[in-house]
Design a protein around this motif. Structure first.
Motif, mmCIF file in Angstrom:
data_model
loop_
_atom_site.group_PDB
_atom_site.id
_atom_site.type_symbol
_atom_site.label_atom_id
_atom_site.label_comp_id
_atom_site.label_asym_id
_atom_site.label_seq_id
_atom_site.Cartn_x
_atom_site.Cartn_y
_atom_site.Cartn_z
ATOM 1 N N ARG A 181 5.606 -6.903 -44.363
ATOM 2 C CA ARG A 181 5.791 -8.282 -44.818
ATOM 3 C C ARG A 181 4.943 -8.582 -46.041
ATOM 4 O O ARG A 181 5.396 -9.252 -46.963
ATOM 5 C CB ARG A 181 5.463 -9.260 -43.694
ATOM 6 C CG ARG A 181 6.557 -9.279 -42.669
ATOM 7 C CD ARG A 181 6.567 -10.536 -41.830
ATOM 8 N NE ARG A 181 7.398 -10.272 -40.669
ATOM 9 C CZ ARG A 181 6.913 -9.833 -39.514
ATOM 10 N NH1 ARG A 181 5.615 -9.664 -39.359
ATOM 11 N NH2 ARG A 181 7.714 -9.589 -38.504
ATOM 12 N N LEU A 182 3.730 -8.059 -46.066
ATOM 13 C CA LEU A 182 2.857 -8.304 -47.220
ATOM 14 C C LEU A 182 3.437 -7.688 -48.481
ATOM 15 O O LEU A 182 3.283 -8.230 -49.570
ATOM 16 C CB LEU A 182 1.467 -7.721 -46.968
ATOM 17 C CG LEU A 182 0.466 -8.609 -46.259
ATOM 18 C CD1 LEU A 182 -0.843 -7.888 -46.092
ATOM 19 C CD2 LEU A 182 0.255 -9.912 -47.023
ATOM 20 N N SER A 183 4.104 -6.551 -48.331
ATOM 21 C CA SER A 183 4.655 -5.915 -49.526
ATOM 22 C C SER A 183 6.049 -6.455 -49.839
ATOM 23 O O SER A 183 6.748 -5.925 -50.688
ATOM 24 C CB SER A 183 4.686 -4.400 -49.346
ATOM 25 O OG SER A 183 5.513 -4.071 -48.278
ATOM 26 N N GLY A 184 6.449 -7.503 -49.143
ATOM 27 C CA GLY A 184 7.667 -8.210 -49.512
ATOM 28 C C GLY A 184 8.927 -7.727 -48.834
ATOM 29 O O GLY A 184 10.029 -8.098 -49.221
ATOM 30 N N GLY A 185 8.815 -6.908 -47.802
ATOM 31 C CA GLY A 185 10.006 -6.420 -47.116
ATOM 32 C C GLY A 185 10.191 -7.072 -45.764
ATOM 33 O O GLY A 185 9.437 -7.960 -45.383
ATOM 34 N N ARG A 241 4.741 -5.595 -54.098
ATOM 35 C CA ARG A 241 5.819 -6.578 -54.066
ATOM 36 C C ARG A 241 6.235 -7.012 -55.474
ATOM 37 O O ARG A 241 7.406 -7.209 -55.751
ATOM 38 C CB ARG A 241 5.331 -7.785 -53.287
ATOM 39 C CG ARG A 241 6.341 -8.875 -53.100
ATOM 40 C CD ARG A 241 5.685 -10.193 -52.851
ATOM 41 N NE ARG A 241 4.668 -10.148 -51.813
ATOM 42 C CZ ARG A 241 4.561 -11.089 -50.867
ATOM 43 N NH1 ARG A 241 5.413 -12.069 -50.818
ATOM 44 N NH2 ARG A 241 3.596 -11.048 -50.000
ATOM 45 N N ILE A 242 5.232 -7.146 -56.349
ATOM 46 C CA ILE A 242 5.501 -7.673 -57.679
ATOM 47 C C ILE A 242 6.403 -6.731 -58.467
ATOM 48 O O ILE A 242 7.241 -7.158 -59.248
ATOM 49 C CB ILE A 242 4.172 -7.904 -58.429
ATOM 50 C CG1 ILE A 242 3.309 -8.850 -57.609
ATOM 51 C CG2 ILE A 242 4.401 -8.476 -59.808
ATOM 52 C CD1 ILE A 242 1.835 -8.790 -57.920
ATOM 53 N N ARG A 299 8.483 -0.636 -50.835
ATOM 54 C CA ARG A 299 9.098 -1.441 -51.886
ATOM 55 C C ARG A 299 10.466 -1.946 -51.480
ATOM 56 O O ARG A 299 10.989 -2.871 -52.060
ATOM 57 C CB ARG A 299 9.228 -0.605 -53.160
ATOM 58 C CG ARG A 299 7.983 -0.642 -53.993
ATOM 59 C CD ARG A 299 8.194 0.083 -55.300
ATOM 60 N NE ARG A 299 6.928 0.607 -55.745
ATOM 61 C CZ ARG A 299 6.696 1.872 -56.014
ATOM 62 N NH1 ARG A 299 7.652 2.759 -55.914
ATOM 63 N NH2 ARG A 299 5.501 2.258 -56.404
ATOM 64 N N GLY A 300 11.058 -1.272 -50.488
ATOM 65 C CA GLY A 300 12.406 -1.646 -50.067
ATOM 66 C C GLY A 300 12.442 -3.020 -49.419
ATOM 67 O O GLY A 300 11.421 -3.565 -49.011
ATOM 68 N N ASN A 301 13.656 -3.564 -49.332
ATOM 69 C CA ASN A 301 13.839 -4.870 -48.725
ATOM 70 C C ASN A 301 13.864 -4.782 -47.214
ATOM 71 O O ASN A 301 13.272 -5.581 -46.522
ATOM 72 C CB ASN A 301 15.164 -5.457 -49.215
ATOM 73 C CG ASN A 301 14.940 -6.744 -49.956
ATOM 74 O OD1 ASN A 301 13.911 -7.392 -49.751
ATOM 75 N ND2 ASN A 301 15.872 -7.111 -50.799
ATOM 76 N N MET A 302 14.600 -3.789 -46.724
ATOM 77 C CA MET A 302 14.724 -3.569 -45.293
ATOM 78 C C MET A 302 13.932 -2.318 -44.954
ATOM 79 O O MET A 302 14.244 -1.252 -45.463
ATOM 80 C CB MET A 302 16.191 -3.335 -44.919
ATOM 81 C CG MET A 302 17.115 -4.394 -45.460
ATOM 82 S SD MET A 302 16.930 -5.901 -44.539
ATOM 83 C CE MET A 302 18.498 -5.944 -43.727
ATOM 84 N N CYS A 303 12.927 -2.461 -44.136
ATOM 85 C CA CYS A 303 12.104 -1.306 -43.793
ATOM 86 C C CYS A 303 12.275 -0.985 -42.318
ATOM 87 O O CYS A 303 11.799 -1.736 -41.472
ATOM 88 C CB CYS A 303 10.642 -1.584 -44.095
ATOM 89 S SG CYS A 303 10.374 -2.067 -45.793
#
Lengths: 280, 341
Positions: free
Chosen positions: B240-244, B307-308, B187-191
């Motif tokens: 990337r798919l999970s928005g990070g 991501r949502i 869920r984090g932005n930077m993984c």
């Protein structure tokens, strides 16, 4: 950034037809666009883009009998040479570019390869799997095309004085073929043996640092020898996979002889012109 | 006709919430957890806040006559507990629960183990099956509680064939209600990832996992089963798919980064660092065959669902009031890390 470089590479070196061949070669992909072994069309295109120039222009690869690669599961058994696995890359590129329908050849890499940063990841992205009986079996059961060099480092590390001398063959591949009822395609690669002429393996020093061999090579880059790849008729062993080793050795010898025959035919056709002569 | 009673351990956790929803129409539920039920959430049935090793637990079995037990209550390594405490809770706790199940004639036990027990190893072959050895504690002793929990349950099922025991080894469970470390990480932005490595990962959606538990509960077979989702994906693509955004970190900085993440509220276990290096791809062929399991959501969709969701208010789904790791042990653990890596 890496993604952009990859995209540029693909655009610069691959034609539309070649791209579609890659897509056709990859069978079932998950919703994620990957197959379980880590190959995706974009990564495979990128690695093809980096080899296609070498394949067409540098080594001017010629093939013979590529339609001998059967559909469904198969084992490509080839002679190994050239210090670095360029022969493997060229066989894989040939099957991807010239076979109809195109196929992805899975190679087996050394067991320590996954621990190398970048290189391990690169291998897995272009379809190379850790050499392991378990992996080989699940690939064949999935009807993939598997490439094995039964000589191993004994073949790739040999010096220029031993060129085209087949080294000792491992026997695992025959049992594997019998267990999974897989046809074996003998493959002879001509031209890779002179590409990086090694004068010595420096065995004592290599042993000291734990490397399989340290080639003493007078050239910096591989020489632009002409490479010919000959695919022989598929061999099917229909026997009990649990038979004693003695019987298995005999079958290994059959495959070895088949490769030897292809090598001899190719070498005769090529003659002494290692940079221009075609053995296909 | 009265409905069969089912005991759910770890009832305060995110997965238990979904499992309870799936089961509540068919069974009468009783939940237990050493942690309190999170505020604003209600358990669909009776809930007791007790430690599994307490004597009160036996009374619960005596009075409720459970038909089945779903043991979800494995304390993760991320919980800020001492190694020994975690070991006692997980291994001895599971052991005493299984003994109670035997004594009070519970018909089936479902135990939630994890695929971490196989360990991320460079020689891992593809499609790890249930028969493969559990190598996890070979490199990192911190994970021994998970391996032992698995062993205790497997040994129990072999010794007591009358109790139908199913040990599930699921891959990474992700979902909007799941608070495990992998879901929080994604869920984090930077993984952070390991520079030069991009192993293949598998994920299973929370609803598919709950459904798998229902199938295991209603099925007839017993044994150990891997459970995975639909596809396999490279870690960087999953991020990337999970928005990070994947942030590659050189290996020698990994310990420092994990420590930094701890301050940011994500208590990521150091001994899972090898999972960022080598793939552990499991096969759930047997579970599909024996229980008719089929994942409903694709791996890509499961990742996109993360991501949502906005970042949760309280990061770190850690087990509530627990003493923090004391400094000497932390130092010791770190030393061990260095010697093993």
């Amino acid at each position: 950034m890496l993604g952009q470089i990859r995209q540029k590479l693909i655009e610069a070196y691959l034609s539309k037809e070649e791209k579609s061949r890659v897509e056709r070669a990859l069978k079932k992909l998950a919703s994620t666009g990957f197959d379980p072994w880590g190959v995706s069309p974009s990564t495979l295109m990128a690695s093809l883009a980096s080899t296609v120039w070498f394949y067409r222009r540098y080594f001017r690869v010629a093939t013979h009998g590529i339609q001998n690669v059967p559909p469904g599961r198969c084992l490509l058994i080839a002679n190994h040479s050239g210090q670095v696995p360029i022969d493997a890359m060229m066989i894989a590129t040939a099957v991807l570019l010239e076979l109809e329908p195109p196929r992805l050849v899975r190679g087996m890499v050394e067991r320590w390869a996954p621990s190398l940063p970048f290189i391990g990841t690169f291998f897995s992205r272009c379809g190379q799997i850790t050499g392991d009986m378990h992996n080989a079996k699940s690939l064949l059961e999935n009807d993939e095309c598997l490439m094995v060099f039964p000589e191993g480092v004994g073949g790739s590390g040999k010096t220029i004085f031993d060129r085209y001398e087949l080294q000792k063959f491992g026997t695992g591949f025959v049992r594997l073929a019998m267990e999974t009822k897989t046809p074996i395609v003998p493959v002879a690669v001509i031209g890779c043996e002179e590409m990086l002429p090694s004068l010595s393996k420096l065995s004592p020093l290599a042993k000291l640092i734990g490397a399989p061999y340290i080639p003493v090579v007078p050239t910096v880059l591989p020489l632009p020898t002409k490479i010919s790849i000959r695919f022989g008729e598929p061999i099917v062993f229909d026997a009990n996979p649990d038979e004693p080793d003695v019987e298995v050795y005999r079958k290994v010898e059959t495959v070895r002889t088949a490769i030897r025959t292809e090598l001899d035919t190719g070498l005769k056709l090529r003659g002494e012109r290692i940079f221009t002569g075609s053995g296909a | 006709m009265t409905r069969a009673r089912v005991l759910i351990t770890g009832a305060s956790g995110g997965l238990a919430e979904i499992v309870a929803e799936v089961l509540q129409g068919k069974f009468e539920l009783v939940g237990v957890d050493p942690r309190p039920m999170p505020e604003g959430r209600e358990f669909p049935g009776k809930f007791y806040q007790i430690d599994y090793r307490q004597r009160k637990m036996a009374d619960l079995f005596r009075t409720h006559e459970f038909e089945a037990m779903v043991h979800l209550g494995r304390v993760p390594a991320a919980a800020r507990l001492r190694k020994t405490q975690r070991f006692n809770l997980n291994v001895l706790g599971t052991r005493s629960l299984l003994d109670l199940a035997l004594k009070y004639k519970v018909k089936s036990c479902i135990v939630l183990s994890t695929f971490h027990v196989y360990g991320a190893h460079q020689h891992n072959h593809l499609y790890i099956s249930e028969e493969d050895p559990l190598l996890a504690s070979q490199t990192y002793s911190e994970i021994v509680d998970a391996v032992e929990l698995d062993n205790v349950s497997v040994a129990f099922s072999l010794r007591n064939p009358k109790v139908r025991t199913v040990v599930l080894r699921p891959t990474n469970i992700i979902g909007k209600r799941i608070m495990n470390q992998i879901s929080l990480y994604l869920r984090g932005n930077m993984c952070p990832t390991l520079l030069g490595y991009d192993p293949m990962w598998q994920f299973i959606d929370e609803n598919d996992m709950a459904n798998a538990i229902l199938l295991a509960l209603e099925g007839k077979k017993s044994g150990i089963y891997n459970v995975s989702g639909e596809g396999v994906i490279a870690l960087s693509h999953a991020i990337r798919l999970s928005g990070g955004n994947p942030v590659p970190v050189p290996g020698f900085l990994s310990n420092a980064v994990i420590t930094g993440m701890k301050f940011a509220g994500l208590n990521f276990p150091k001994h899972l660092v090898d999972f960022f290096k080598y793939p552990v791809v499991i096969s759930d062929k047997n579970f599909r065959k024996d229980f008719g399991y089929e994942p409903k959501s694709s791996t890509a969709d499961a990742l996109r669902a993360l991501r949502i969701e906005a970042l949760p208010d309280i990061p770190g789904g850690r087990a509530a009031p627990a003493p923090t790791t004391d400094s000497t042990e932390a130092a010791e653990e770190e030393k061990l890390q260095r010697t093993t890596t």
